[in-house]
Design an enzyme around this catalytic site. Structure first.
Site, mmCIF file in Angstrom:
data_model
loop_
_atom_site.group_PDB
_atom_site.id
_atom_site.type_symbol
_atom_site.label_atom_id
_atom_site.label_comp_id
_atom_site.label_asym_id
_atom_site.label_seq_id
_atom_site.Cartn_x
_atom_site.Cartn_y
_atom_site.Cartn_z
ATOM 1 N N GLU A 1 -4.175 2.088 -7.236
ATOM 2 C CA GLU A 1 -4.563 3.194 -6.367
ATOM 3 C C GLU A 1 -3.689 4.415 -6.658
ATOM 4 O O GLU A 1 -2.552 4.483 -6.178
ATOM 5 C CB GLU A 1 -4.385 2.816 -4.891
ATOM 6 C CG GLU A 1 -5.259 1.698 -4.418
ATOM 7 C CD GLU A 1 -5.526 1.783 -2.916
ATOM 8 O OE1 GLU A 1 -6.709 1.805 -2.542
ATOM 9 O OE2 GLU A 1 -4.576 1.863 -2.132
ATOM 10 N N HIS B 1 0.854 -1.197 0.000
ATOM 11 C CA HIS B 1 0.000 0.000 0.000
ATOM 12 C C HIS B 1 0.890 1.248 0.000
ATOM 13 O O HIS B 1 1.961 1.255 0.609
ATOM 14 C CB HIS B 1 -0.919 -0.010 1.227
ATOM 15 C CG HIS B 1 -2.000 1.017 1.122
ATOM 16 N ND1 HIS B 1 -1.777 2.346 1.396
ATOM 17 C CD2 HIS B 1 -3.296 0.909 0.742
ATOM 18 C CE1 HIS B 1 -2.917 3.009 1.186
ATOM 19 N NE2 HIS B 1 -3.844 2.167 0.786
HETATM 20 P P1 13P Z 1 -9.856 6.080 0.520
HETATM 21 O O1 13P Z 1 -10.981 5.217 0.036
HETATM 22 O O2 13P Z 1 -10.070 6.595 1.928
HETATM 23 O O3 13P Z 1 -9.463 7.122 -0.452
HETATM 24 O O4 13P Z 1 -8.588 5.100 0.675
HETATM 25 C C1 13P Z 1 -8.248 4.302 -0.387
HETATM 26 C C2 13P Z 1 -7.234 3.346 0.068
HETATM 27 O O5 13P Z 1 -6.112 3.696 0.390
HETATM 28 C C3 13P Z 1 -7.631 1.935 0.142
HETATM 29 O O6 13P Z 1 -6.525 1.111 0.291
#
Ligand code: 13P
Length: 237
Positions: A156, A86
Site C-alpha cells: 500500500e 497498516h
Molecule cells: P483506500 O482504499 O480508502 O485508499 O484505503 C486503502 C487502505 O488503506 C486499505 O487498507
C-alpha cells in the site's frame, strides 16, 4: 492463483449502518471476501458466517492492558485474518517495525493469517527509495520468523491511500515482483501479495490486469456494498 479481496472498513459506520451493510450481503456469495470491520462489529459478521479479519491487535499476550485485544482472543472468536502494520497504525499510533514484528509473532503463534502492510511515502518514491523502504519493512517486520505460510503482504503506497492517486499497472507489477523476489531470497517461497490504495469499482478493471497480484485491500470503497461487490466480481468469479 487463489485471490482475495480484503475490506478494511477502518473506524467507519455506526451500528445501524452496519446492520444495513450486512443486509446488503444477504444471499450474496461472499467467498473470497474478507471483511475487516471495526472490532466491536466483528461478532455480527461472524454470525453471518463471513470470513473476517481484525484491523489490529495488541503487542502483548494477555492481561492488564486496558482497551487492548490479544491475538489469542482474536483466534478464540474464530477470526482467521489480521491486518498488521497498516500505515495508519505506523503513523498515528507510532508502530515501529519492531512492534509489528512482535505482533506478527503473536499472531502466528495463534494461527492467524497475517496481512502485513508495507508501503512508501511520496517522498520515498520521489527519491527512488521505494524498494529500499519495502525491503526494510519486510526484513524487520519478519525478523526471526521462520515460517511464512500464514503471511500475506499488502503493498500500500502511503501516497495512494484515500487520495485517488494510483501507481501505474507496470509500477505495481514491478514492485510486487520485487516483494516476491525478496521473500523468495529470504524464504525460498512464493507469497501472496495484495495491492491497496484508492482501489474502486471504477479502476478495478484496469488493476485486474496486473497478473502477479493475489487480490486487493480496499478501504473507502469497501464501505459501499455495491462497490465492494463489483470489485469482488471483477477479480473472483
Ligand atoms: P483506500 O482504499 O480508502 O485508499 O484505503 C486503502 C487502505 O488503506 C486499505 O487498507
Amino acid at each position: 492463483m487463489e485471490k482475495i479481496i480484503v475490506a478494511n472498513m477502518k473506524m467507519n459506520l455506526h451500528f445501524d449502518e452496519v446492520n444495513n451493510y450486512l443486509n446488503e450481503f444477504k444471499n450474496y456469495n461472499t467467498s473470497g471476501l474478507v471483511f475487516c470491520p471495526t472490532s466491536i462489529y466483528l461478532p455480527y459478521f461472524l454470525n453471518s458466517n463471513y470470513e473476517v479479519g481484525i484491523q489490529n491487535y495488541a503487542m502483548y499476550e494477555n492481561g492488564a492492558y486496558t482497551g487492548e485485544i490479544s491475538a489469542s482472543q482474536v483466534k478464540s472468536m474464530n477470526i482467521n485474518y489480521a491486518i498488521i502494520g497498516h500505515s495508519e497504525r505506523r503513523e498515528y499510533f507510532e508502530e515501529t517495525d519492531n512492534i509489528i514484528n512482535k505482533k506478527i509473532k503473536l499472531g502466528l503463534e495463534n494461527n492467524l493469517k497475517i496481512i502485513l502492510c508495507i508501503g512508501e511515502t511520496l517522498n520515498h518514491k520521489e527519491n527512488n527509495q521505494t524498494n529500499e523502504i519495502l525491503k526494510k519493512q519486510i526484513v524487520e517486520g519478519l525478523k526471526d520468523i521462520k515460517d511464512i505460510n500464514n503471511i500475506i503482504i499488502a503493498y500500500e503506497p502511503i501516497w495512494s491511500i484515500g487520495t485517488g492517486l494510483i501507481p501505474t499497472n507496470d509500477e505495481i507489477y514491478d514492485t510486487t515482483n520485487f516483494i516476491k523476489e525478496e521473500i523468495n531470497r529470504l524464504y525460498n517461497k512464493d507469497i501472496m501479495v495484495l495491492y491497496g490504495g484508492s482501489v474502486t469499482d471504477e479502476n478495478i478493471n484496469v488493476l485486474s490486469e496486473i497478473n502477479n497480484l493475489s487480490g486487493f485491500l480496499v478501504g473507502g470503497a469497501s464501505l459501499k456494498p455495491d462497490k465492494l461487490k463489483r470489485i469482488k466480481e471483477t477479480i473472483i468469479y
